[in-house]
Design a protein around this motif. Sequence first.
Motif, PDB file in Angstrom:
ATOM      1  N   THR A 168      44.117  72.752  68.879  1.00 52.13           N
ATOM      2  CA  THR A 168      44.647  73.371  67.778  1.00 52.13           C
ATOM      3  C   THR A 168      46.801  72.232  68.045  1.00 52.13           C
ATOM      4  O   THR A 168      46.194  70.621  67.344  1.00 52.13           O
ATOM      5  CB  THR A 168      45.131  74.016  67.307  1.00 52.13           C
ATOM      6  OG1 THR A 168      43.470  75.183  66.939  1.00 52.13           O
ATOM      7  CG2 THR A 168      45.613  73.906  66.043  1.00 52.13           C
ATOM      8  N   PHE A 182      45.566  68.455  68.739  1.00 51.67           N
ATOM      9  CA  PHE A 182      45.019  67.705  66.873  1.00 51.67           C
ATOM     10  C   PHE A 182      46.668  67.285  66.432  1.00 51.67           C
ATOM     11  O   PHE A 182      46.354  66.580  65.341  1.00 51.67           O
ATOM     12  CB  PHE A 182      44.247  68.533  66.357  1.00 51.67           C
ATOM     13  CG  PHE A 182      43.817  68.236  64.566  1.00 51.67           C
ATOM     14  CD1 PHE A 182      43.297  67.358  64.404  1.00 51.67           C
ATOM     15  CD2 PHE A 182      44.121  68.836  63.687  1.00 51.67           C
ATOM     16  CE1 PHE A 182      42.678  67.077  63.597  1.00 51.67           C
ATOM     17  CE2 PHE A 182      44.247  68.944  62.156  1.00 51.67           C
ATOM     18  CZ  PHE A 182      43.247  67.460  62.057  1.00 51.67           C
ATOM     19  N   ILE A 194      40.177  74.181  62.799  1.00 47.95           N
ATOM     20  CA  ILE A 194      40.207  73.569  64.081  1.00 47.95           C
ATOM     21  C   ILE A 194      39.946  75.391  65.149  1.00 47.95           C
ATOM     22  O   ILE A 194      39.972  75.432  65.808  1.00 47.95           O
ATOM     23  CB  ILE A 194      41.216  72.635  64.934  1.00 47.95           C
ATOM     24  CG1 ILE A 194      40.553  71.531  64.140  1.00 47.95           C
ATOM     25  CG2 ILE A 194      41.394  72.916  65.787  1.00 47.95           C
ATOM     26  CD1 ILE A 194      41.283  69.976  64.168  1.00 47.95           C
ATOM     27  N   TRP A 223      42.714  61.510  62.057  1.00 52.10           N
ATOM     28  CA  TRP A 223      43.017  62.265  62.051  1.00 52.10           C
ATOM     29  C   TRP A 223      41.511  63.579  61.014  1.00 52.10           C
ATOM     30  O   TRP A 223      41.472  64.259  62.061  1.00 52.10           O
ATOM     31  CB  TRP A 223      43.844  63.268  61.770  1.00 52.10           C
ATOM     32  CG  TRP A 223      44.948  63.688  60.305  1.00 52.10           C
ATOM     33  CD1 TRP A 223      45.962  62.180  60.723  1.00 52.10           C
ATOM     34  CD2 TRP A 223      44.817  64.067  59.791  1.00 52.10           C
ATOM     35  NE1 TRP A 223      46.134  62.534  58.427  1.00 52.10           N
ATOM     36  CE2 TRP A 223      45.754  63.814  59.310  1.00 52.10           C
ATOM     37  CE3 TRP A 223      43.829  65.524  59.519  1.00 52.10           C
ATOM     38  CZ2 TRP A 223      45.508  64.555  57.562  1.00 52.10           C
ATOM     39  CZ3 TRP A 223      44.291  65.718  57.563  1.00 52.10           C
ATOM     40  CH2 TRP A 223      45.101  65.355  56.741  1.00 52.10           C
ATOM     41  N   VAL A 277      38.622  62.565  63.350  1.00 49.04           N
ATOM     42  CA  VAL A 277      38.311  63.471  64.745  1.00 49.04           C
ATOM     43  C   VAL A 277      38.308  64.962  64.758  1.00 49.04           C
ATOM     44  O   VAL A 277      38.030  65.676  65.182  1.00 49.04           O
ATOM     45  CB  VAL A 277      40.679  63.545  65.005  1.00 49.04           C
ATOM     46  CG1 VAL A 277      40.209  64.556  66.687  1.00 49.04           C
ATOM     47  CG2 VAL A 277      40.707  62.076  65.578  1.00 49.04           C
ATOM     48  N   SER A 278      39.170  66.149  63.389  1.00 50.84           N
ATOM     49  CA  SER A 278      38.763  67.096  62.673  1.00 50.84           C
ATOM     50  C   SER A 278      37.647  66.981  62.708  1.00 50.84           C
ATOM     51  O   SER A 278      36.258  68.109  63.098  1.00 50.84           O
ATOM     52  CB  SER A 278      39.634  67.719  61.725  1.00 50.84           C
ATOM     53  OG  SER A 278      39.630  68.174  61.416  1.00 50.84           O
ATOM     54  N   ILE A 284      35.301  67.418  65.887  1.00 52.28           N
ATOM     55  CA  ILE A 284      35.273  68.736  67.008  1.00 52.28           C
ATOM     56  C   ILE A 284      34.412  69.831  66.065  1.00 52.28           C
ATOM     57  O   ILE A 284      33.909  70.315  66.710  1.00 52.28           O
ATOM     58  CB  ILE A 284      37.376  68.816  66.557  1.00 52.28           C
ATOM     59  CG1 ILE A 284      38.398  68.071  67.424  1.00 52.28           C
ATOM     60  CG2 ILE A 284      37.148  70.317  66.981  1.00 52.28           C
ATOM     61  CD1 ILE A 284      39.776  68.340  67.355  1.00 52.28           C
TER      62      ILE A 284
END
Length: 361
Positions: A2, A5, A34, A73, A76-77, A80
């Motif tokens: 986290t 991120f 996350i 991002w 990216v989240s 994940i």
Amino acid sequence: MTAGFVAFALLEELLIDMPGAWWPLALTGFALLILVRRLIPLLAMIPNALSVVDLFYVEATIAGEQTVNFRLWQVVSMIICAYTVGRWVPPVDRRGALGVATIVFTVATYYRFNPQDPMIDIFIPVSPYVLGVVVSFQARRLAEAAGIQASFRERQAREAVMEERVRIARELHDMVAHSVTVMVIQAGVVRRRLDAGLPVDGQLLESIESSGRDAVTELRRTLGLLRGDGSAQAPAGLDGLDDLVGQVREAGLKLRVTRLGDPVPLLPAVDLSAYRIVQEALTNVLKHAQATTAELTVAYREDGLHLGVVNDGPVLAPAGGGGQGLIGMRERVTLFGGDLTAGPREAGGFAIEARLPVAGR
């Protein structure tokens, strides 16, 4: 995870030049997703999936042109959380995860479909999910393989324990049976002399005492070896053959010993096994044969060490269905690649012959 991120998202916001006051609140929400993704992987995946397929895109006018105000991002989240679903959701629950994902993508695509590159709406969330499934499958296989190896090692350990117990039982049988047999026979002689009113030879009583002491010494030595006592005495070998022959003669058996060939150094295990074979063979003569004379032969030949015990008495069946002595002798010989023969002789009596290979011969 986290913290990394959040650092990546803040760095992106500092480097890009796009308007939007919405991102601090959105970043906080995605960071929380996350953070708890392992607890609620399916719920964490839904808003991420929606964000990738444009529901959270913000259109803005920059330099007079209409553009999409989107953050990396967010992708990216999504990666994940999709990976988390594939990696940590149990296989039984993955059908529910696929159902939720199908509904989300269907609704999102209905509202905002990218006709220029439709595969991006599918590839970005699906690929990390598939990667998570593959990693999960591989981890399960590794765990199963580790379990199989652990089970195999446990089984090997149990077999080793059983083999050690058999070896200890054989050692105890070999070392104690002989001394006790000699004591019983000598005590019987003492009793018969007392019943007849005859004097008892003190040397005979000393022999009984010596045999009992030897049995106790052997027991202590074995227990010392089992406890790992470094001071335990070394096991007997052919060097102790003269003492063994003396005990048998004191028990009343006329034993003749013949030695042939030049003695050669023996491995400790072979030396011990040779001694135990002779000891057990002579014990069998005392216990199971009505013999008056016997002959022991120890011969060093080209093909190994030959041991022979021959007696002139009829063979008696072991009391209580015994016969473990011959089994133990055969196991010892087989262990070193030798051979053993045992059986009645045509001329009468019983013969045991064993051959133990000797290193260098």
